[in-house]
Design a protein around this motif. Structure first.
Motif, PDB file in Angstrom:
ATOM      1  N   THR A   1     -46.998  24.054  59.064  1.00 41.35           N
ATOM      2  CA  THR A   1     -46.620  24.182  60.466  1.00 41.35           C
ATOM      3  C   THR A   1     -45.579  23.137  60.851  1.00 41.35           C
ATOM      4  O   THR A   1     -44.486  23.462  61.276  1.00 41.35           O
ATOM      5  CB  THR A   1     -47.847  24.039  61.377  1.00 41.35           C
ATOM      6  OG1 THR A   1     -48.539  22.819  61.052  1.00 41.35           O
ATOM      7  CG2 THR A   1     -48.790  25.220  61.206  1.00 41.35           C
ATOM      8  N   GLU A   2     -45.916  21.874  60.668  1.00 38.51           N
ATOM      9  CA  GLU A   2     -45.028  20.821  61.158  1.00 38.51           C
ATOM     10  C   GLU A   2     -45.226  19.544  60.362  1.00 38.51           C
ATOM     11  O   GLU A   2     -46.328  19.214  59.943  1.00 38.51           O
ATOM     12  CB  GLU A   2     -45.317  20.560  62.644  1.00 38.51           C
ATOM     13  CG  GLU A   2     -44.419  19.525  63.296  1.00 38.51           C
ATOM     14  CD  GLU A   2     -44.709  19.404  64.792  1.00 38.51           C
ATOM     15  OE1 GLU A   2     -44.373  20.340  65.540  1.00 38.51           O
ATOM     16  OE2 GLU A   2     -45.295  18.373  65.199  1.00 38.51           O
TER      17      GLU A   2
ATOM     18  N   ARG B   1     -40.184  21.541  61.443  1.00 35.92           N
ATOM     19  CA  ARG B   1     -41.066  22.545  62.023  1.00 35.92           C
ATOM     20  C   ARG B   1     -40.760  23.919  61.435  1.00 35.92           C
ATOM     21  O   ARG B   1     -39.604  24.351  61.391  1.00 35.92           O
ATOM     22  CB  ARG B   1     -40.890  22.576  63.539  1.00 35.92           C
ATOM     23  CG  ARG B   1     -41.812  23.557  64.261  1.00 35.92           C
ATOM     24  CD  ARG B   1     -41.654  23.474  65.773  1.00 35.92           C
ATOM     25  NE  ARG B   1     -42.146  22.196  66.287  1.00 35.92           N
ATOM     26  CZ  ARG B   1     -41.362  21.248  66.807  1.00 35.92           C
ATOM     27  NH1 ARG B   1     -40.050  21.437  66.879  1.00 35.92           N
ATOM     28  NH2 ARG B   1     -41.868  20.125  67.267  1.00 35.92           N
TER      29      ARG B   1
ATOM     30  N   THR C   1     -38.655  15.726  63.251  1.00 29.57           N
ATOM     31  CA  THR C   1     -39.724  16.721  63.169  1.00 29.57           C
ATOM     32  C   THR C   1     -39.247  17.910  62.346  1.00 29.57           C
ATOM     33  O   THR C   1     -38.230  18.525  62.661  1.00 29.57           O
ATOM     34  CB  THR C   1     -40.138  17.201  64.571  1.00 29.57           C
ATOM     35  OG1 THR C   1     -40.526  16.074  65.363  1.00 29.57           O
ATOM     36  CG2 THR C   1     -41.298  18.174  64.476  1.00 29.57           C
TER      37      THR C   1
ATOM     38  N   LYS D   1     -43.763  15.343  60.554  1.00 25.28           N
ATOM     39  CA  LYS D   1     -43.093  14.452  61.502  1.00 25.28           C
ATOM     40  C   LYS D   1     -43.015  13.049  60.911  1.00 25.28           C
ATOM     41  O   LYS D   1     -43.932  12.588  60.224  1.00 25.28           O
ATOM     42  CB  LYS D   1     -43.851  14.422  62.826  1.00 25.28           C
ATOM     43  CG  LYS D   1     -43.191  13.623  63.926  1.00 25.28           C
ATOM     44  CD  LYS D   1     -43.980  13.726  65.222  1.00 25.28           C
ATOM     45  CE  LYS D   1     -43.932  15.135  65.769  1.00 25.28           C
ATOM     46  NZ  LYS D   1     -44.566  15.232  67.104  1.00 25.28           N
TER      47      LYS D   1
END
Length: 383
Positions: A323-324, A312, A310, A326
């Protein structure tokens, strides 16, 4: 005719009648006796009475997004066949791809009006989450993976990888991809996670290598015109050499010419924070969980238990709308390489089997780098 009158007519007890209609044990003689009485009278138990006594409706609600969808229709047909075999009734709600209607349908069923819900899902909103958490009946979600609930879903990642590997094995070098809205978590957003990267182009170098460039820069915003809010952010990636492993998996690694631009090697200890030039090249061989922190505002976290990486952003100032990201790895992460410059990061996992690419905007000057969970080798780059 109620159960008492029917039992008297059939010459059996009310308990025997109840066992007959609920699939319980009966002698062949009594079963035949009751069957004959049913044939003669047309008797059926009162569903309302059964519901009051057992607090079960023998009804399953199926919420589907679109009646005209062939795949949804086939799923409903299969569900109906199984429910019918188990003496359950199917109640169908068509939401016509309307999130509001879908949430309203779930909310209507909160208070045990059915024995269970099968949700053929396309996307989830905060309103979906709230109403799903409030339900007091079993829920099975079909077509999406949603944490905390029983789900039946396709391995979209595996299917995409297998299809791509098959095309590459057949000699295809310019695959196309048709996607859907990013509101669809399974085949929209989830397939986009980790890939702030688009419009790749490759060519055959004189030495036979297949070299690829691509663009990166998309923030987490409406893809119709994300540059309006965040400004132009697009830039080219490093040149990447494309190869395949023994299983046909595509591998992407920086071209070897980048190594000639490395400065002196430094070897930070596990957990040590060091400052480096904005342009750097970090390599490591993790053996389990790790957390990489860059510029005190971005973390790359790997969890061995589910092989999830992830990326982040924890500092909005350097995220510029992100934001993120993954990615789920096919194998435990045993190699990590991060190449950064003053406004971008390219992260290569397991020798390039998985690649994360993103823009970021650290403050001017040195960049702090910390890797917890493994030692590393860190170079500055003259680029």
């Amino acid at each position: 005719m109620n159960i008492t009158a029917f039992a008297q007519y059939a010459g059996v007890s009310k308990a025997a009648v109840s066992r007959y209609f609920n699939g319980g044990y009966l002698s062949a003689e009594k079963r035949a006796q009751i069957a004959a009485a049913v044939e003669a009278t047309g008797y059926r138990p009162s569903m309302q009475a059964q519901m009051l006594r057992t607090r079960r409706t023998r009804q399953i609600e199926v919420i589907m997004p679109r009646l005209s969808s062939e795949s949804c229709a086939r799923m409903v047909e299969g569900i109906s066949r199984v429910l019918d075999d188990q003496n359950y009734q199917l109640l169908l709600i068509n939401t016509a791809n309307d999130n509001t209607r879908e949430v309203r349908a779930l909310d209507t069923l909160r208070h045990d009006t059915v024995d269970g819900i099968i949700l053929i899902a396309t996307m989830f909103t905060p309103e979906h989450h709230a109403v799903l958490q409030s339900l007091h009946v079993p829920v099975v979600i079909v077509g999406q993976q949603y944490p905390g609930f029983s789900c039946v879903f396709h391995d979209d990642f595996g299917a995409a990888q297998a299809a791509t590997a098959h095309m590459l094995q057949k000699g295809r070098r310019k695959p196309g991809y048709l996607g859907v809205t990013l509101l669809d978590k399974a085949v929209g957003l989830a397939l986009d996670d980790g890939f702030d990267y688009y419009a790749p182009q490759s060519f055959a170098a004189a030495d036979g290598r297949r070299i690829q460039f691509g663009w990166m820069g998309m923030p987490d915003a409406d893809y119709t015109n994300p540059t309006v809010e965040y400004g132009w952010q697009h830039c080219l990636t490093l040149p990447r050499v494309l190869t395949q492993d023994g299983n046909g998996c595509l591998l992407q690694v920086p071209a070897a010419e980048l190594n000639a631009l490395r400065g002196e090697a430094r070897q930070p200890a596990d957990g040590e924070t060091v400052e480096t030039d904005p342009c750097f090249d970090l390599t490591a061989s993790p053996a389990g969980d790790f957390v990489l922190t860059i510029a005190n505002g971005l973390t790359l976290t790997y969890t061995e238990a589910d092989r999830t990486c992830t990326l982040r952003f924890t500092d909005a100032a350097i995220a510029a709308g992100r934001t993120e990201r993954k990615a789920v790895l096919d194998a435990p992460c045993r190699s990590l390489r991060v190449v950064g410059d003053a406004s971008s990061l390219e992260i290569f996992l397991n020798d390039g089997a998985t690649v994360l690419s993103t823009r970021y905007y650290p403050a001017a000057g040195k960049v702090a780098v910390q890797l917890c969970g493994a030692g590393s080798t860190l170079y500055s780059l003259s680029i």
